[in-house]
Enzyme design. Structure first.
Site, PDB file in Angstrom:
ATOM      1  CD  GLU A   6      95.510  34.744 110.906  1.00 36.06           C
ATOM      2  OE1 GLU A   6      96.446  35.457 110.481  1.00 36.06           O
ATOM      3  OE2 GLU A   6      94.626  35.179 111.689  1.00 36.06           O
ATOM      4  CD  GLU A  57      96.818  36.285 103.756  1.00 36.24           C
ATOM      5  OE1 GLU A  57      97.920  35.694 103.798  1.00 36.24           O
ATOM      6  OE2 GLU A  57      96.286  36.791 104.763  1.00 36.24           O
ATOM      7  CG  ASP A  67     100.324  32.330 111.699  1.00 34.99           C
ATOM      8  OD1 ASP A  67      99.198  32.390 111.182  1.00 34.99           O
ATOM      9  OD2 ASP A  67     101.308  31.845 111.120  1.00 34.99           O
TER      10      ASP A  67
END
Length: 500
Positions: free
Chosen positions: A297, A328, A481
């Site tokens: 992750e 990201e 998450d």
């Protein structure tokens, strides 16, 4: 008595109207409404309209989300964990006496002025970001003010702890968490999360989560989306101190899925420490028995050298799966000279074709090939309006359910509801899109009744679904998450050992 008689009369009249409806079903609606009103029974009920696109999409998801044929039994998660102090960013900065000046990004925060500028910069974009605060004394002063702020709340924090907490909601799963776990975090964790003694420490690591709502203003800055700005002076997670305990626990725990996070915490820690810890990460991953998938992750980074090292120093080939968001993904492509690297930032909702091109490049450039040994076969991308799961053919199953489950949990967790409430969410995904700009893509039209769109490109399968975005989110922290954990929970790796 008169009141009782009136109620009884109304009941009889309502019953009579029901008989009229039964005997004369073709009676015009206007006549029925006139009759209802003349009986003084109040406004006529509005006829039910067609279900909204949001309702139809949520119902379609529920039909698509099925358990995989083989399920995980033991999941090991590491190595970043902390306590999140969540509060209004604008109210904290006002309490600190800071005034909005110019928005400007800082790779590392060195002062309150840097904090003010970085917060304004990302608030104006409505983009999530995370930064290291280098000054210990200044950070602790800000942290104390945050903890004492009215409305401040304490939650489980850190990607590993949040993913472990999400997995632990499934009581038939055993979950191992390795990270710096202090007394407050231990108290907050689910009872189903096992923390080895080597991961326990006397003092918690605190991260400050400055949230803002869509449309919230601070001076000249206005947030287009609800999001958050995260910062900390976290030395334990920054040095990945729990890595050794994590590795040593795997042999005894014998997981059938490993989830790793926390590499982004190495930012600002110096190149020598970064190289050392990344080498140790690669060595640790190489010791995990073949057939056990490893999910990495990612999280917010600004250090290009660190990102390049993660991509090129054998970290990517050593993991099976990646989870990341739009910031990201673009930064990864920029740092590693991937497709569309000249794009400086996203303009609104990320272009699906651009995202698809970068995901394809990741799997083709860093996944398995005839000349390259690599385990990387899956990437789970999430942004506010939609999600995409890209997989190399033949390695993963049940990805249609996995991408739908990840999107569903984004809506329920943001709104703090058990199920999707169609009145509190909205569709913001593009109604149609191209699947590629790098080559001749196809045009896809989004249908709420068939919310998962699929296409293939040279051995890579893509699963796309819109997100039902919460109009008034209760909490935005940890959504990525939760999305990754839910997607993994419904995934099945063909090569995985130890599944049911």
């Amino acid at each position: 008595m008169a009141l009782w008689r009136g109620s009884a009369c109304a009941g009889v009249l309502a019953l009579a109207l029901g008989c009229v409806l039964l005997l004369e079903p073709e009676l015009p609606g206007s006549a029925l409404r006139s009759l209802w009103t003349s009986l003084r029974l109040g406004p006529a009920p509005a006829p039910p309209g067609p279900p909204s696109p949001e309702s139809r999409l949520a119902a379609a998801w529920d039909a698509l989300i099925v358990q995989p044929a083989r399920r995980w039994r033991r999941v090991a998660v590491g190595v970043n964990a902390c306590v999140d102090v969540v509060l209004s960013g604008v109210k904290l900065l006002q309490a600190l006496g800071l005034r909005p000046g110019r928005g400007r990004d800082h790779a590392v925060l060195h002062s309150r002025k840097d904090l003010e500028e970085a917060f304004a910069h990302f608030m104006a974009q409505g983009a999530a970001a995370e930064r290291f605060f280098s000054d210990r004394e200044a950070f602790h002063a800000v942290a104390q003010a945050a903890s004492e702020s009215p409305g401040a709340q304490h939650y489980v924090g850190g990607n590993a702890a949040l993913i472990g907490q999400k997995f632990a909601a499934n009581t038939d799963l055993q979950v191992l968490l390795c990270g710096p776990v202090g007394p407050k975090l231990h108290e907050l964790l689910d009872d189903n999360v096992f923390v080895p003694p080597e991961s326990l420490q006397e003092v918690d690591e605190f991260h400050l989560i400055l949230e803002y709502q869509a449309g919230e203003e601070w001076g000249p800055f206005k947030a287009p989306h609800a999001s958050r700005f995260i910062f900390s002076h976290d030395l334990s997670n920054g040095a990945m101190n729990a890595l050794e305990a994590f590795v040593s626990s795997l042999e005894e725990f014998r997981p059938d899925l490993v989830v790793l996070s926390g590499l982004h915490m190495l930012a600002g820690r110096g190149e020598e420490l970064q190289r050392k810890r990344l080498l140790e990460v690669v060595n640790a991953l190489s010791d995990i028995p073949a057939g056990i998938p490893v999910h990495l992750e990612l999280a917010s980074m600004t250090d290009r050298e660190l990102m390049r090292s993660v991509v090129h120093q054998q970290v990517f080939p050593a993991v099976s799966s990646l989870g990341l968001n739009e910031q990201e993904l673009l930064f990864l492509s920029q740092a590693a000279s991937g497709p569309h690297a000249g794009l400086s930032s996203w303009d609104g909702v990320p272009d699906v074709a651009v995202v698809s091109d970068i995901l394809f490049w990741i799997l083709k450039e860093h996944g398995p090939s005839g000349s390259r040994a690599s385990d990387l076969t899956r990437v789970h991308f999430h942004t506010l309006a939609y999600h995409i799961l890209a997989t190399v053919d033949g390695h993963w199953a049940n990805q249609l359910a996995a991408v739908a489950a990840g999107a569903r949990v984004a809506g329920t967790q943001a709104c703090a509801t058990q199920a999707i409430d169609a009145s509190r969410v909205t569709l913001r995904a593009p109604r149609e899109f191209m699947t590629s700009h790098s080559e001749a893509g196809t045009r896809v039209v989004v249908d709420p009744n068939k919310p998962v769109q699929q296409w293939r490109r040279d051995g890579v399968s893509f699963h796309f679904t819109p997100v039902l975005v919460c109009k008034d989110p209760v909490r935005t922290v940890g959504l990525g998450d939760a999305i990754s954990a839910e997607g993994l929970f419904y995934s099945e790796a063909h090569s995985a050992a130890g599944l049911e």
